[in-house]
Design an enzyme around this catalytic site. Sequence first.
Site, mmCIF file in Angstrom:
data_model
loop_
_atom_site.group_PDB
_atom_site.id
_atom_site.type_symbol
_atom_site.label_atom_id
_atom_site.label_comp_id
_atom_site.label_asym_id
_atom_site.label_seq_id
_atom_site.Cartn_x
_atom_site.Cartn_y
_atom_site.Cartn_z
ATOM 1 N N ASP A 60 0.851 -1.188 0.000
ATOM 2 C CA ASP A 60 0.000 0.000 0.000
ATOM 3 C C ASP A 60 0.894 1.248 0.000
ATOM 4 O O ASP A 60 1.767 1.376 0.869
ATOM 5 C CB ASP A 60 -0.856 -0.064 1.286
ATOM 6 C CG ASP A 60 -1.880 1.038 1.371
ATOM 7 O OD1 ASP A 60 -1.828 1.990 0.574
ATOM 8 O OD2 ASP A 60 -2.751 0.939 2.268
ATOM 9 N N LEU A 82 1.335 4.616 -11.121
ATOM 10 C CA LEU A 82 -0.056 4.623 -11.585
ATOM 11 C C LEU A 82 -1.062 4.367 -10.467
ATOM 12 O O LEU A 82 -2.261 4.574 -10.678
ATOM 13 C CB LEU A 82 -0.279 3.541 -12.658
ATOM 14 C CG LEU A 82 0.452 3.691 -13.976
ATOM 15 C CD1 LEU A 82 1.526 2.626 -14.103
ATOM 16 C CD2 LEU A 82 -0.503 3.606 -15.155
ATOM 17 N N THR A 130 -4.102 12.661 -15.182
ATOM 18 C CA THR A 130 -5.309 12.726 -16.014
ATOM 19 C C THR A 130 -5.532 14.131 -16.561
ATOM 20 O O THR A 130 -5.110 15.107 -15.944
ATOM 21 C CB THR A 130 -6.518 12.313 -15.150
ATOM 22 O OG1 THR A 130 -7.722 12.661 -15.834
ATOM 23 C CG2 THR A 130 -6.547 13.051 -13.819
ATOM 24 N N ASP A 131 -6.267 14.213 -17.671
ATOM 25 C CA ASP A 131 -6.630 15.532 -18.211
ATOM 26 C C ASP A 131 -7.691 16.210 -17.343
ATOM 27 O O ASP A 131 -7.958 17.403 -17.515
ATOM 28 C CB ASP A 131 -7.125 15.416 -19.662
ATOM 29 C CG ASP A 131 -8.365 14.547 -19.829
ATOM 30 O OD1 ASP A 131 -8.799 13.903 -18.846
ATOM 31 O OD2 ASP A 131 -8.918 14.515 -20.945
ATOM 32 N N GLU A 132 -8.290 15.446 -16.403
ATOM 33 C CA GLU A 132 -9.383 16.024 -15.607
ATOM 34 C C GLU A 132 -8.883 17.131 -14.674
ATOM 35 O O GLU A 132 -9.671 17.934 -14.181
ATOM 36 C CB GLU A 132 -10.117 14.910 -14.839
ATOM 37 C CG GLU A 132 -10.641 13.865 -15.814
ATOM 38 C CD GLU A 132 -11.580 12.826 -15.223
ATOM 39 O OE1 GLU A 132 -12.206 13.100 -14.187
ATOM 40 O OE2 GLU A 132 -11.692 11.740 -15.815
ATOM 41 N N TYR A 155 -11.987 13.483 -7.258
ATOM 42 C CA TYR A 155 -10.947 12.709 -7.959
ATOM 43 C C TYR A 155 -9.944 13.641 -8.623
ATOM 44 O O TYR A 155 -8.725 13.520 -8.414
ATOM 45 C CB TYR A 155 -11.588 11.786 -9.007
ATOM 46 C CG TYR A 155 -10.592 11.225 -10.017
ATOM 47 C CD1 TYR A 155 -9.586 10.354 -9.613
ATOM 48 C CD2 TYR A 155 -10.659 11.582 -11.369
ATOM 49 C CE1 TYR A 155 -8.662 9.853 -10.536
ATOM 50 C CE2 TYR A 155 -9.746 11.085 -12.295
ATOM 51 C CZ TYR A 155 -8.748 10.218 -11.862
ATOM 52 O OH TYR A 155 -7.832 9.731 -12.773
ATOM 53 N N SER A 156 -10.445 14.580 -9.437
ATOM 54 C CA SER A 156 -9.491 15.419 -10.178
ATOM 55 C C SER A 156 -8.728 16.348 -9.235
ATOM 56 O O SER A 156 -7.562 16.668 -9.480
ATOM 57 C CB SER A 156 -10.179 16.181 -11.310
ATOM 58 O OG SER A 156 -11.263 16.932 -10.856
ATOM 59 N N ALA A 157 -9.387 16.751 -8.122
ATOM 60 C CA ALA A 157 -8.670 17.588 -7.143
ATOM 61 C C ALA A 157 -7.511 16.801 -6.529
ATOM 62 O O ALA A 157 -6.412 17.346 -6.316
ATOM 63 C CB ALA A 157 -9.622 18.066 -6.055
ATOM 64 N N LYS A 159 -5.871 14.298 -7.962
ATOM 65 C CA LYS A 159 -4.822 14.104 -8.977
ATOM 66 C C LYS A 159 -4.068 15.420 -9.201
ATOM 67 O O LYS A 159 -2.851 15.431 -9.371
ATOM 68 C CB LYS A 159 -5.410 13.593 -10.293
ATOM 69 C CG LYS A 159 -5.990 12.185 -10.245
ATOM 70 C CD LYS A 159 -4.983 11.090 -9.919
ATOM 71 C CE LYS A 159 -3.976 10.855 -11.017
ATOM 72 N NZ LYS A 159 -3.127 9.652 -10.728
ATOM 73 N N ASN A 184 -9.569 10.015 -21.406
ATOM 74 C CA ASN A 184 -10.230 8.767 -20.994
ATOM 75 C C ASN A 184 -9.709 7.578 -21.793
ATOM 76 O O ASN A 184 -9.685 7.606 -23.018
ATOM 77 C CB ASN A 184 -11.739 8.855 -21.243
ATOM 78 C CG ASN A 184 -12.418 9.773 -20.258
ATOM 79 O OD1 ASN A 184 -12.111 10.958 -20.190
ATOM 80 N ND2 ASN A 184 -13.352 9.241 -19.485
ATOM 81 N N LEU A 195 -17.611 3.935 -17.908
ATOM 82 C CA LEU A 195 -18.689 3.980 -18.900
ATOM 83 C C LEU A 195 -18.702 2.788 -19.878
ATOM 84 O O LEU A 195 -19.713 2.088 -19.998
ATOM 85 C CB LEU A 195 -18.625 5.293 -19.688
ATOM 86 C CG LEU A 195 -19.718 5.424 -20.747
ATOM 87 C CD1 LEU A 195 -21.072 5.712 -20.114
ATOM 88 C CD2 LEU A 195 -19.385 6.523 -21.758
ATOM 89 N N GLY A 288 -21.756 17.849 -10.238
ATOM 90 C CA GLY A 288 -20.573 18.566 -10.739
ATOM 91 C C GLY A 288 -20.022 17.996 -12.044
ATOM 92 O O GLY A 288 -18.830 18.162 -12.335
#
Length: 348
Positions: A60, A82, A130-132, A155-157, A159, A184, A195, A288
């Site tokens: 971990d 990753l 990520t691009d997010e 999640y994006s915050a 990353k 994605n 998705l 959001g």
Amino acid sequence: MKTILITGGAGFIGSHVVRRMVNRYPNFNFVNFDKLTYAGNLETLADVETKSNYTFVKGDICNVEDINDVFSTYKITDVIHLAAESHVDRSISGPMEFVLSNVVGTVNLMNVCKAHWTDLSNHIFYHISTDEVYGSLGQEGLFEETTAYDPRSPYSASKASSDHFVRAYHHTYGLNIRISNCSNNYGSHQFPEKLIPLMIHNAVEGKDLPIYGDGLNVRDWLWVEDHASAIDLIFHEGRNGETYNIGGLNEWTNIDLVKRLATIIDQRLGRAEGETAKQIKFIKDRAGHDRRYAIDASKLEAELNWKPSITFEEGLDKTVDWYLNNQQWVKNVVSGEYQTYYENQYKS
Ligand code: NAD
Ligand code: TYD
């Protein structure tokens, strides 16, 4: 002799990266370090397990002792990172796991690198992002490496925060880093909470195909093996301290994509034209929900001569076929925890 630690190698993208690197670089050793959360699955790597340059270690990144042990035992020389919590919907219902694995875990990992590596400029720490992190686009424009960060989901915050820490370790301590921000991904072995595999799985099972909101949110899809080839290039040829965007200029609204999947499934399962699309159901929007993502990967193409290898049409066909031919893999990963997650997420 290089011994490269790949964190999160039992996950979707990580398993493709592990397979590619272990097969292409027989003179390097690879250690796959993964906690085996719900998203990690060693079955995915059965074909790699017997390779002499590959080792799996369960651990971990939130546990410094686990990381120290793997660095001491295997004399790790470089890291491709990753490991992360990766699903936006789960970050909405439980953000703290994302802070812990994605932010604290990344900082832990770099601290152990600092403690074990005497000359930080001699080793590579490559952070996969990520691009997010760039937020949400309007109808026009693409994310560039210079686009200001504007993360909008937990999640994006998380990353974005880990990207900032990686850059901070480069500037402050001289850690030799690369960061890539990818759009994605889709392809084989993706956990069916995302998705494309969710829709394939539900279509086969005769369940609803749940589309959030109006279905007009846009994502830019990349074949996972093309992401792995970009990671390989950036690891070997990318420049210290640089960021690279990865994407294939392949924008789809969710509804068009799901209709396309439904058509492929009609053909593959011998259903009448339009039958699977009847399962489509519009449901309450994600909180959001970012409207549009789209990546400009021209820096990666110009500097490292990277290009996606297949079209989306080919990739989608291959992906549907993989899921149809690997029903047992799907059955195994959707047993247990997934059922509770699915019921909570999609209850009306
Ligand atoms: P995934 O959820 O399929 O796999 C994540 C892996 O990390 C799992 O094997 C899990 O067991 C492991 N892991 C999670 N927490 C851990 C911890 N604390 N310690 C050790 N291992 C841990 O994710 P993915 O889709 O393969 O994404 C991999 C990376 O790529 C992530 O960093 C993600 O942010 C990034 N990324 C994903 C996409 C995408 O479309 N999936 C796009 C761009 C970037
Ligand atoms: P997802 O695969 O979760 O990736 P991300 O949120 O990281 O882009 O979702 C892709 C798009 O599909 C996103 O706009 C949300 C939408 N979506 C649905 O409409 N229904 C679903 O059941 C899921 C999981 C996603």
